[in-house]
Write an enzyme that holds these catalytic residues in place. Structure first.
Site, short mmCIF file in Angstrom:
data_model
loop_
_atom_site.label_atom_id
_atom_site.label_comp_id
_atom_site.label_asym_id
_atom_site.label_seq_id
_atom_site.Cartn_x
_atom_site.Cartn_y
_atom_site.Cartn_z
N LYS A 143 -35.13 22.49 64.71
CA LYS A 143 -35.48 21.90 63.42
C LYS A 143 -35.34 20.38 63.46
CE LYS A 143 -34.17 26.10 60.91
NZ LYS A 143 -33.02 26.83 60.32
N VAL A 189 -40.15 37.10 56.04
CA VAL A 189 -40.90 36.02 55.42
C VAL A 189 -42.31 36.48 55.02
CG1 VAL A 189 -41.76 33.66 55.70
CG2 VAL A 189 -39.56 34.30 56.69
N GLY A 219 -34.34 33.23 54.24
CA GLY A 219 -34.61 34.29 53.28
C GLY A 219 -36.11 34.40 53.03
N GLY A 239 -35.92 26.36 54.98
CA GLY A 239 -36.40 27.38 54.05
C GLY A 239 -37.31 26.77 53.00
#
Lengths: 430, 430
Positions: A208, A16, A305, A137
C-alpha cells in the site's frame, strides 16, 4: 445510448465482490440520481462454477470460469479485478486494457510489483485504471492524493495501513495479552487470515505504501528496496514500557521527502499519545499527510471489509463513467514513472527506544553511557526497574534524534558485551 | 492551444487569495507535472487600487477595482471568488457564469443562501461551479461527498466546522479560562475577527452545514429553518462539569437521515471523550460521516488559513482544467434541488445534560425527579455538589435518550419553581 446500463465484469466474488454487489442492489436508485445510468454486473469470473451461492448480483448475471469470457466480451465497459494475487490478476487487467476496457482493482500487491507497467499500458490505450480500493478500504486516500491535494508538495505521509496488525497491537496494549493470543483473536474475528504472513510481517502495508508514494511523489519506490518490518516480534512487555513513557506502539508506513530524496519504510514505532494516529484503535486505518499548502490532514476509516472496500470500488466505477475518457490514473502526466531518489535507510534520523537486558552489577550504566557517547547519541530518558527478583534487569533508553546507523552500531557493540543477556530491542520514535 | 496557461481572474486578495498566489508561485513546476498547463493570475479585483502590496501574483498581474473588468474579460478561463459576503459576490459569480467562465468560490454564506439558484445557472450554462474551499479549509470533504462516497447513502454527518469556536472551547477546557478571555486570545492569534458574531453564534458552521447537506442528500435544507446555537453562552463551569462525566463540549454541526426526513442543527454538545471528535483541539476542523457502505470515516485538518484554503481553491482549479467540460458541481443530476423533508427539531431524540441551580433545602430532588418522571425522562446520572459555601447548589442531570420537546417542557416547569435560582443550562449529548 446515454441511458443504457454500464456493463460490468467482475473477477472474483469473495468479500469485496459480494459487498460491491450488495451496495449496487441496495443503493440502485441513489446511484441513478448521481449517474443517470444503471450499473449492471453482467459476468462474474469465479474459480468453481459449482459452488452454491446464497447471493447473486442480478437475475441474469452469468458466472464463468474462464478469463477470456471477461476479457474478450465486447459488451463489457468496465472490468473489476478482485481476485488478488499476481499472475492471474495481471492477465485479467492487462487483457482487459488491451481489449479496450477500463479497469478497477483493489490489488495492492500487483500494483506495487507491476504498477508502472500497467499504468503505462492504460495510458497508451487511453483507458482508466483506478484503484481507490487498494489502500485504506473505503478511505478516499487515492482520490485525495490524486486530485484534492494535487497542488501540494507532500512533505510526509505517516499511516496505519494494516487493520490486522493494528487490531492485534490494540488488543495487546489494552488487554495485556501476548502476540499469539492477539493473533488467535484476530483470526476468530475474521481480521486475520489462516496464514497471516502478509499482514503481520508488514508486506500488506508495504504494498500500500508503494501505491501511495507514487501518488504523492510521481516516482516509483521499488518494493524490493523498501525496508519492511512487521509486528511479529513485538512483545506486550515493550508495549507496556512504551506506555510508561507516554507512547503507543503502532505499525507505521512512512514516507518523507528530504532534500529531493525519499525516506520510506514500514516498521513498528512509538507514537506519542497526543498524536492523532495513537488514537486509531482496532481494525481501523488512518493516513496523516503533511502538504506544503494544506498543512497536516488526517483521513480515518475502516481499512477492510466487503462494504467499505466495495464503496471504494463503486466510487471508481462511478468516476470512470462520469469522467468519460478524461481519465486521471496516476495524478501525473508522465506515463513512465521514474524511480525515486532513495535516502539510504541507515541515514534516517529519528528518536529511538532501546530496551537493553543486562546483569544487575556495578558499572553497567557507565559502559552503556560510554558506548552511546562514542556514537554521539544523546540520551533523553532512562528507566531501570527491578522487575521480578533475579539478576537480570531491563534498561529502557529513549534517545534524542540520531541516525539509524549510529543506533545500529551502538546496539551491535552493546549486544557483544558479556553482561548483556539478550538482543537489544529497538524501535523508532515518531 | 493545449499548452497555453489557464487565465485566472481573482476577486479578493486577502488571506486566501494571497495564499493561493503563493502556492502557485512555490509549486509551479509541480503543478505543471500534473496539469501540463500553467496557471496564471491575470487579474485581481480589489477594493483599493492604491493600497501598497508586498506581494503580487505575477509581474504582469493587473489589479482592477471594477467587477466588469473580471466578468467581461473574454481572456479569463476561470474566476475565483474570494471576497465573501453576499451581494457583490453574487454579482461576480452569476456574472462570470453568464459570460461563460467557470467559477471557484470559498463563499459558504452565499452558497447557503443562494446555492440552488447558482448551481442551476451553472448547469444551464454547462459550466463548473466548484467550492471545496467553502467548508473545512483544505480538508477534501466536498470532493469526498461528491465523488468518493457517491455510492453511499449518508446516515449521519457530525462535524466540527468552525475553527474559531473550537479553539475557544479548547482553551476554556484546557486552561480554565472564561469565554471572554478565550475570545480575546482567539482575536490575538488571528483566529477570531474583531466582530466574531458569525463564528461564535454558530452561523459560519450553519452555512457550511447547508453546503454539506446538499452534497450528502441532494436536497436543500433552507438556512432559515436550521436550528442554530453558538458557543457565546457556554461557561467554563459547565465545560468542567461535562469533563467530570467523561465528556468534552464541542460546537457540533449535525445532520442525520431518519425515515426519509433530515434532522439537522448547529449546537454545543457533549461528546464522549472516547469519540474521535473529542480529540479535535484548537483551530482544527473534522467531519465524521457514517455511510451505509463505507461505515464511519473521519476527515481532519486545518479549517482555515490562507495556505490550507488556498490548497482547496487550487484543487478546484485543477479539477476544472482536467475535467474539461465533464463538470460535476453538486454530485447529482437534478439541477433544481428540492427542499428536504425536515424533521421538526423538537422531535429530535438524544441524551441530555441539564444543570439546575437550586436552593439547598429538603425535598428539592423529589420535585425534580417527579417532573422528569412526568415527562417520561429517565435519569442516567446525577451529581450534586456543595460548591462554595452558600445556599445555592448546582444539580447536574444526565438523562437517557429523550425527545427534545420533553426536555424543553421539563425545563420550563423546573425554571418556574420558586426554589430554582437561575435558568437551567441544557446541552445535548452525542
Amino acid at each position: 445510448m446515454q441511458n443504457t446500463p454500464i456493463q460490468i465484469g467482475l473477477a472474483g466474488f469473495g468479500t469485496v465482490g459480494t459487498g460491491l454487489a450488495q451496495i449496487l442492489l441496495h443503493n440502485t436508485e441513489w446511484i441513478g440520481k448521481r449517474l443517470g445510468r444503471g450499473l449492471h454486473i453482467k459476468t462474474v469470473l469465479v474459480q468453481d462454477l459449482n459452488k452454491t451461492r446464497s447471493f447473486i448480483p442480478a437475475p441474469d448475471t452469468r458466472f464463468v470460469d474462464s478469463i477470456d469470457a471477461l476479457v474478450d466480451d465486447p459488451d463489457l465497459d468496465i472490468v473489476v479485478e478482485l481476485i488478488g494475487g499476481l499472475d492471474k490478476a495481471y492477465e485479467i487487467i492487462a487483457g482487459s486494457l488491451n481489449s479496450g476496457k477500463s479497469v478497477v482493482t483493489a490489488n495492492k500487491a500487483l500494483l506495487a510489483e507491476k504498477g508502472p507497467e500497467l499504468f503505462s499500458l492504460a495510458a497508451r490505450k487511453h483507458l482508466g485504471l483506478y484503484y481507490e480500493a487498494s489502500v485504506g478500504g473505503g478511505i478516499p486516500i487515492v482520490q485525495t492524493l490524486k486530485e484534492s491535494l494535487a497542488g501540494n508538495r507532500i512533505k510526509s505521509l505517516m499511516a496505519i495501513l494494516n487493520g490486522t496488525s493494528n487490531y492485534m497491537l490494540s488488543e495487546m496494549s489494552q488487554k495485556q495479552i501476548d502476540y499469539s493470543q492477539a493473533l488467535t483473536r484476530a483470526q476468530e474475528k475474521g481480521y486475520a487470515e489462516a496464514d497471516p504472513t502478509l499482514d503481520v510481517e508488514g508486506w500488506d502495508a508495504a504494498h500500500k505504501l508503494c501505491v501511495l508514494i507514487r501518488l504523492a511523489y510521481g516516482r516509483d519506490y521499488p518494493l524490493n528496496m523498501l525496508p519492511v518490518q512487521g509486528i511479529n516480534t513485538v512483545s506486550v512487555y515493550d508495549i507496556g514500557k512504551a506506555q510508561q513513557f507516554g507512547y503507543v506502539l503502532k505499525l507505521i508506513a512512512l514516507v518523507k521527502e528530504q532534500s529531493g530524496s525519499l525516506q520510506a519504510g514500514v516498521f513498528p514505532a512509538l507514537v506519542n499519545q497526543d498524536h492523532m494516529l495513537s488514537k486509531v484503535d482496532g481494525p481501523f486505518n488512518a493516513v496523516v499527510l503533511e502538504g506544503n499548502a494544506v498543512g497536516p490532514i488526517m483521513l480515518y476509516g475502516q481499512g477492510a471489509g466487503g462494504l467499505p472496500t466495495g464503496s471504494a470500488v463503486l466510487a471508481d466505477i462511478m468516476a470512470l463513467v462520469n469522467q468519460n475518457a478524461a481519465y486521471n490514473n496516476t495524478g501525473f502526466l508522465e506515463n513512465d514513472l521514474r524511480t525515486a531518489n532513495i535516502l539510504q535507510p541507515e541515514l534516517t534520523v529519528s528518536k529511538h527506544f532501546l530496551r537493553i537486558t543486562v546483569q544487575d552489577r556495578p558499572g553497567v550504566l557507565a559502559v552503556l553511557a560510554r558506548i552511546m557517547g562514542d556514537q554521539n547519541i544523546s540520551i533523553a530518558q532512562l528507566n531501570q526497574t527491578q522487575e521480578a527478583a533475579g539478576q537480570f534487569v531491563p534498561i529502557v533508553l529513549l534517545t534524542h534524534a540520531a541516525q539509524l546507523q549510529q543506533i545500529q552500531s551502538a546496539i551491535q557493540e552493546i549486544d557483544s558485551l558479556e553482561f548483556v543477556q539478550s538482543p537489544t530491542v529497538h524501535y523508532r520514535i515518531l
